[in-house]
Design a protein around this motif. Structure first.
Motif, mmCIF file in Angstrom:
data_model
loop_
_atom_site.group_PDB
_atom_site.id
_atom_site.type_symbol
_atom_site.label_atom_id
_atom_site.label_comp_id
_atom_site.label_asym_id
_atom_site.label_seq_id
_atom_site.Cartn_x
_atom_site.Cartn_y
_atom_site.Cartn_z
ATOM 1 N N ASP A 82 0.833 -1.139 0.096
ATOM 2 C CA ASP A 82 -0.044 -0.062 0.154
ATOM 3 C C ASP A 82 0.833 1.119 -0.080
ATOM 4 N N ALA A 83 1.861 1.223 0.719
ATOM 5 C CA ALA A 83 2.834 2.329 0.653
ATOM 6 C C ALA A 83 3.697 2.699 -0.720
ATOM 7 N N ALA A 84 3.623 1.528 -1.148
ATOM 8 C CA ALA A 84 4.184 1.547 -2.617
ATOM 9 C C ALA A 84 3.295 1.884 -3.795
ATOM 10 N N GLY A 85 2.252 2.099 -3.464
ATOM 11 C CA GLY A 85 1.151 2.661 -4.526
ATOM 12 C C GLY A 85 0.261 1.563 -4.658
ATOM 13 N N GLY A 86 0.001 0.434 -3.985
ATOM 14 C CA GLY A 86 -1.267 -0.310 -4.054
ATOM 15 C C GLY A 86 -1.055 -1.654 -4.911
ATOM 16 N N SER A 87 0.201 -1.728 -5.515
ATOM 17 C CA SER A 87 0.561 -2.942 -6.123
ATOM 18 C C SER A 87 2.049 -3.107 -6.191
ATOM 19 N N ALA A 88 2.746 -4.325 -6.357
ATOM 20 C CA ALA A 88 4.146 -4.512 -6.425
ATOM 21 C C ALA A 88 4.689 -6.017 -6.890
ATOM 22 N N HIS A 89 5.786 -6.042 -7.321
ATOM 23 C CA HIS A 89 6.320 -7.269 -7.476
ATOM 24 C C HIS A 89 7.016 -7.834 -5.958
ATOM 25 N N LEU A 90 7.119 -9.220 -5.734
ATOM 26 C CA LEU A 90 7.421 -9.626 -4.619
ATOM 27 C C LEU A 90 8.625 -10.730 -5.099
ATOM 28 N N TYR A 91 9.901 -10.692 -4.274
ATOM 29 C CA TYR A 91 10.723 -11.847 -4.346
ATOM 30 C C TYR A 91 11.333 -12.122 -2.954
ATOM 31 N N GLY A 92 11.116 -13.569 -2.866
ATOM 32 C CA GLY A 92 11.230 -14.296 -1.654
ATOM 33 C C GLY A 92 12.419 -15.140 -1.763
ATOM 34 N N VAL A 93 13.057 -15.586 -0.946
ATOM 35 C CA VAL A 93 14.185 -16.455 -0.631
ATOM 36 C C VAL A 93 14.051 -17.358 0.592
ATOM 37 N N SER A 94 14.049 -18.662 0.312
ATOM 38 C CA SER A 94 14.114 -19.656 1.477
ATOM 39 C C SER A 94 12.706 -19.501 2.059
ATOM 40 N N SER A 95 12.569 -19.711 3.384
ATOM 41 C CA SER A 95 11.303 -19.389 4.068
ATOM 42 C C SER A 95 10.549 -18.143 3.753
ATOM 43 N N GLY A 96 11.365 -17.228 3.372
ATOM 44 C CA GLY A 96 10.915 -15.928 2.873
ATOM 45 C C GLY A 96 10.012 -16.383 1.474
ATOM 46 N N ALA A 97 10.487 -17.368 0.810
ATOM 47 C CA ALA A 97 9.649 -17.555 -0.495
ATOM 48 C C ALA A 97 8.379 -17.962 -0.179
ATOM 49 N N VAL A 98 8.342 -18.771 0.760
ATOM 50 C CA VAL A 98 6.947 -19.264 1.115
ATOM 51 C C VAL A 98 6.260 -18.241 1.614
ATOM 52 N N LEU A 99 6.787 -17.374 2.548
ATOM 53 C CA LEU A 99 5.884 -16.082 2.825
ATOM 54 C C LEU A 99 5.535 -15.169 1.663
ATOM 55 N N ALA A 100 6.338 -15.105 0.680
ATOM 56 C CA ALA A 100 6.064 -14.592 -0.408
ATOM 57 C C ALA A 100 4.753 -15.197 -1.327
ATOM 58 N N MET A 101 4.902 -16.325 -1.308
ATOM 59 C CA MET A 101 3.959 -17.058 -1.839
ATOM 60 C C MET A 101 2.402 -16.982 -0.991
#
Length: 272
Positions: A82-101
């Motif tokens: 929301d701070a970025a304008g309402g939409s964004a790309h995500l990149y996550g690695v390892s357990s952060g990848a699972v959080l991003a998914m």
């Protein structure tokens, strides 16, 4: 440095740099915006994206409101989006990848594209499995102030690192940082859920993957072990719009210079 306030009032601190579409980097266990793979990666992306490098709750300058729930970490990502304008790309690695998914599945319309590197799912018996009670053992050690033992246990018994890690890690400069952030390890284990039993992806998680309806890059390293390749492939197979890559010569500790070109290509391409 600046911050956003999550739904439960937790302050999430972040750095923002670059120019272009917003891209939020999601760390894995023990990492923060000052330690781990993301600080080296962010500068390589800023010519193409407005990069958001944040401290997950309980780390760095971010707050740590209790009780913890995975949904609160998704709220944190939504606040950043929301701070970025309402939409964004995500990149996550390892357990952060699972959080991003999990965040992508839970926030329809807010994630433009998703990239993940080596979500650590154990879907077969090609490696020794973690002890059945590993999450309880981590909780017990933390309750008794044994942060260092938590780090050793996780590295050797959960992720299946070599036994000598437990001996040499206390001698490494990063030891104090790892011990300091050890209390957030249960957060990552909760995010992973029941995906380390050496069995096919459980139904709860399969539903998460099925609800990801954006173009998704799923990557691993050419030098990573078979169990990691198999888990990553299972994730790719369960998501609809997927580009699958393997980075030659890379392991779970992927180098910024190796992953950055793949991310730039994927997030800027007209089609996957």
């Amino acid at each position: 440095m600046t911050s956003v306030t999550s739904t439960d009032g937790t302050i999430i601190d972040y750095d923002r740099s670059g120019d272009g579409p917003p891209l939020i980097l999601v760390d894995g266990a023990f990492c923060s915006r000052s330690f781990g793979p993301m600080p080296a990666l962010a500068p390589l992306l800023t010519k193409h994206f407005m990069v958001y490098l944040y401290d997950r709750r309980g780390r760095g300058r971010s707050g740590n409101t209790q009780p913890y729930a995975v949904e609160r970490e998704i709220d944190d990502i939504e606040a950043l989006i929301d701070a970025a304008g309402g939409s964004a790309h995500l990149y996550g690695v390892s357990s952060g990848a699972v959080l991003a998914m999990r965040a992508t599945a839970a926030l329809p319309g807010k994630v433009r594209r998703l990239a993940v590197y080596e979500p650590p799912l154990v879907v077969d018996k090609s490696r020794p499995l973690p002890p059945a009670d590993y999450r309880q053992r981590v909780d017990d050690m933390l309750a008794n102030g044994r942060n260092g033992d938590v780090v050793k246990f996780f590295m050797t018994k959960v992720v299946n690192g070599p036994a000598f890690l437990g001996v040499i890690m206390p001698l490494m400069p990063v030891w104090s940082k790892l011990k300091a952030v050890a209390p957030t390890l249960p957060y990552d284990l909760a995010i992973l859920g029941d995906v380390m039993r050496g069995e096919p992806i459980p139904e709860e998680y399969r539903k998460v993957l099925a609800n990801i309806d954006v173009p998704t890059l799923v990557g691993d390293g050419g030098k990573s072990p078979a169990w990691m390749h198999n888990g990553v492939q299972a994730v790719a197979d369960a998501i609809g719009q997927t580009r699958r890559i393997t980075l030659p010569g890379q392991t779970h500790q992927v180098k910024a210079g190796a992953i950055a070109p793949a991310l730039i290509d994927f997030f800027t391409a007209e089609a996957i």
